[in-house]
Design a protein around this motif. Structure first.
Motif, mmCIF file in Angstrom:
data_model
loop_
_atom_site.group_PDB
_atom_site.id
_atom_site.type_symbol
_atom_site.label_atom_id
_atom_site.label_comp_id
_atom_site.label_asym_id
_atom_site.label_seq_id
_atom_site.Cartn_x
_atom_site.Cartn_y
_atom_site.Cartn_z
ATOM 1 N N MET A 91 -2.501 -8.899 8.979
ATOM 2 C CA MET A 91 -1.502 -8.163 8.247
ATOM 3 C C MET A 91 -1.365 -8.719 6.834
ATOM 4 O O MET A 91 -1.087 -7.985 5.906
ATOM 5 N N SER A 92 -1.580 -9.996 6.696
ATOM 6 C CA SER A 92 -1.451 -10.621 5.386
ATOM 7 C C SER A 92 -2.463 -10.064 4.387
ATOM 8 O O SER A 92 -2.146 -9.900 3.211
ATOM 9 N N GLU A 93 -3.672 -9.753 4.874
ATOM 10 C CA GLU A 93 -4.695 -9.195 3.982
ATOM 11 C C GLU A 93 -4.278 -7.831 3.465
ATOM 12 O O GLU A 93 -4.508 -7.509 2.293
ATOM 13 N N ILE A 94 -3.675 -7.025 4.334
ATOM 14 C CA ILE A 94 -3.211 -5.699 3.932
ATOM 15 C C ILE A 94 -2.126 -5.833 2.874
ATOM 16 O O ILE A 94 -2.138 -5.127 1.859
ATOM 17 N N CYS A 95 -1.197 -6.749 3.088
ATOM 18 C CA CYS A 95 -0.114 -6.951 2.116
ATOM 19 C C CYS A 95 -0.656 -7.462 0.788
ATOM 20 O O CYS A 95 -0.174 -7.066 -0.274
ATOM 21 N N ARG A 96 -1.656 -8.343 0.837
ATOM 22 C CA ARG A 96 -2.264 -8.821 -0.409
ATOM 23 C C ARG A 96 -2.933 -7.687 -1.166
ATOM 24 O O ARG A 96 -2.868 -7.619 -2.389
ATOM 25 N N LEU A 97 -3.591 -6.787 -0.433
ATOM 26 C CA LEU A 97 -4.231 -5.638 -1.058
ATOM 27 C C LEU A 97 -3.191 -4.718 -1.700
ATOM 28 O O LEU A 97 -3.368 -4.279 -2.842
ATOM 29 N N ILE A 98 -2.108 -4.441 -0.990
ATOM 30 C CA ILE A 98 -1.041 -3.605 -1.552
ATOM 31 C C ILE A 98 -0.455 -4.268 -2.791
ATOM 32 O O ILE A 98 -0.208 -3.605 -3.803
ATOM 33 N N HIS A 99 -0.269 -5.578 -2.737
ATOM 34 C CA HIS A 99 0.285 -6.305 -3.889
ATOM 35 C C HIS A 99 -0.644 -6.224 -5.103
ATOM 36 O O HIS A 99 -0.188 -6.086 -6.237
ATOM 37 N N ALA A 100 -1.945 -6.295 -4.854
ATOM 38 C CA ALA A 100 -2.906 -6.237 -5.961
ATOM 39 C C ALA A 100 -2.998 -4.837 -6.558
ATOM 40 O O ALA A 100 -3.201 -4.682 -7.773
ATOM 41 N N GLU A 101 -2.842 -3.809 -5.719
ATOM 42 C CA GLU A 101 -3.023 -2.434 -6.185
ATOM 43 C C GLU A 101 -1.727 -1.722 -6.546
ATOM 44 O O GLU A 101 -1.768 -0.565 -6.961
ATOM 45 N N LYS A 102 -0.577 -2.381 -6.431
ATOM 46 C CA LYS A 102 0.677 -1.688 -6.682
ATOM 47 C C LYS A 102 0.876 -1.337 -8.155
ATOM 48 O O LYS A 102 1.697 -0.489 -8.474
ATOM 49 N N ALA A 103 0.107 -1.940 -9.047
ATOM 50 C CA ALA A 103 0.187 -1.571 -10.460
ATOM 51 C C ALA A 103 -0.446 -0.203 -10.698
ATOM 52 O O ALA A 103 -0.051 0.526 -11.609
ATOM 53 N N ASN A 104 -1.428 0.161 -9.868
ATOM 54 C CA ASN A 104 -2.138 1.433 -10.034
ATOM 55 C C ASN A 104 -1.567 2.552 -9.178
ATOM 56 O O ASN A 104 -1.650 3.723 -9.559
ATOM 57 N N TYR A 105 -1.031 2.221 -7.997
ATOM 58 C CA TYR A 105 -0.542 3.226 -7.061
ATOM 59 C C TYR A 105 0.846 2.828 -6.563
ATOM 60 O O TYR A 105 1.233 1.665 -6.640
ATOM 61 N N ALA A 106 1.550 3.773 -6.019
ATOM 62 C CA ALA A 106 2.878 3.507 -5.476
ATOM 63 C C ALA A 106 2.751 2.748 -4.154
ATOM 64 O O ALA A 106 1.802 2.958 -3.392
ATOM 65 N N VAL A 107 3.712 1.890 -3.878
ATOM 66 C CA VAL A 107 3.709 1.113 -2.651
ATOM 67 C C VAL A 107 3.806 2.045 -1.443
ATOM 68 O O VAL A 107 3.169 1.816 -0.411
ATOM 69 N N THR A 108 4.551 3.120 -1.589
ATOM 70 C CA THR A 108 4.690 4.085 -0.499
ATOM 71 C C THR A 108 3.342 4.692 -0.136
ATOM 72 O O THR A 108 2.988 4.786 1.041
ATOM 73 N N LEU A 109 2.592 5.098 -1.147
ATOM 74 C CA LEU A 109 1.279 5.696 -0.919
ATOM 75 C C LEU A 109 0.322 4.681 -0.296
ATOM 76 O O LEU A 109 -0.387 4.989 0.667
ATOM 77 N N LEU A 110 0.297 3.483 -0.819
ATOM 78 C CA LEU A 110 -0.581 2.447 -0.283
ATOM 79 C C LEU A 110 -0.223 2.112 1.166
ATOM 80 O O LEU A 110 -1.112 1.897 1.997
ATOM 81 N N SER A 111 1.063 2.097 1.470
ATOM 82 C CA SER A 111 1.491 1.812 2.838
ATOM 83 C C SER A 111 1.027 2.902 3.799
ATOM 84 O O SER A 111 0.599 2.612 4.919
ATOM 85 N N LYS A 112 1.116 4.143 3.363
ATOM 86 C CA LYS A 112 0.670 5.247 4.212
ATOM 87 C C LYS A 112 -0.837 5.182 4.435
ATOM 88 O O LYS A 112 -1.324 5.394 5.543
ATOM 89 N N VAL A 113 -1.585 4.901 3.385
ATOM 90 C CA VAL A 113 -3.044 4.826 3.494
ATOM 91 C C VAL A 113 -3.453 3.674 4.418
ATOM 92 O O VAL A 113 -4.364 3.819 5.233
ATOM 93 N N MET A 114 -2.780 2.554 4.314
ATOM 94 C CA MET A 114 -3.113 1.386 5.132
ATOM 95 C C MET A 114 -2.468 1.444 6.522
ATOM 96 O O MET A 114 -2.672 0.553 7.338
ATOM 97 N N LYS A 115 -1.654 2.476 6.765
ATOM 98 C CA LYS A 115 -0.987 2.691 8.054
ATOM 99 C C LYS A 115 -0.102 1.505 8.445
ATOM 100 O O LYS A 115 -0.164 0.981 9.558
ATOM 101 N N THR A 116 0.707 1.078 7.500
ATOM 102 C CA THR A 116 1.695 0.031 7.757
ATOM 103 C C THR A 116 3.042 0.506 7.236
ATOM 104 O O THR A 116 3.121 1.421 6.428
ATOM 105 N N ALA A 117 4.073 -0.126 7.708
ATOM 106 C CA ALA A 117 5.415 0.209 7.234
ATOM 107 C C ALA A 117 5.626 -0.392 5.846
ATOM 108 O O ALA A 117 5.123 -1.479 5.545
ATOM 109 N N ARG A 118 6.363 0.322 5.040
ATOM 110 C CA ARG A 118 6.652 -0.169 3.692
ATOM 111 C C ARG A 118 7.470 -1.463 3.774
ATOM 112 O O ARG A 118 7.304 -2.372 2.964
ATOM 113 N N SER A 119 8.327 -1.542 4.778
ATOM 114 C CA SER A 119 9.167 -2.729 4.943
ATOM 115 C C SER A 119 8.331 -3.970 5.251
ATOM 116 O O SER A 119 8.750 -5.090 4.945
#
Length: 120
Positions: free
Chosen positions: A1-29
């Motif tokens: 799960m940590s890898e997914i969160c690191r990826l979302i953290h790295a890409e949140k400048a380009n995409y919304a966290v909501t969108l990245l969470s949906k694509v990665m199939k994890t909860a935004r929380s």
């Protein structure tokens, strides 16, 4: 799960966290909980490094003989409240191991090679 969160953290400048969470199939929380726990993870890492230093000092003072139980007992004698499982994990991560001297013990009884086999 940590890898997914690191990826979302790295890409949140380009995409919304909501969108990245949906694509990665994890909860935004999950991502926000990971961000909130970053400081605690760093503090735990620093505490483990300090504990590793203390363990190394005790281990070298024992001429590299003490294992997890004796290191834990020595830490408690010094007034440090520490769990045996934590000491075990820190020693394993740092490659510290006690000396095992009791390997290869043999029985004093020798088998009679000329004796008849037991009937089956």
């Amino acid at each position: 799960m940590s890898e997914i969160c690191r990826l979302i953290h790295a890409e949140k400048a380009n995409y919304a966290v909501t969108l990245l969470s949906k694509v990665m199939k994890t909860a935004r929380s999950t991502y926000y909980a990971w961000v909130a726990g970053a400081e605690a993870r760093e503090a735990r890492k620093r505490a483990d490094e300090a504990l590793a230093h203390e363990i190394t000092v005790i281990h070298i003072a024992s001429r590299r003989n003490y294992g997890v139980p004796r290191v834990t007992a020595e830490l408690r004698r010094q007034g440090r409240a520490v769990n045996r499982k934590r000491v075990e994990r820190v020693m394993r991560e740092n490659g510290i191991a006690g000396n095992t001297r009791r390997t290869g013990r043999r029985s004093l009884t020798r088998a009679d090679t000329k004796a008849a086999r037991r009937p089956t």
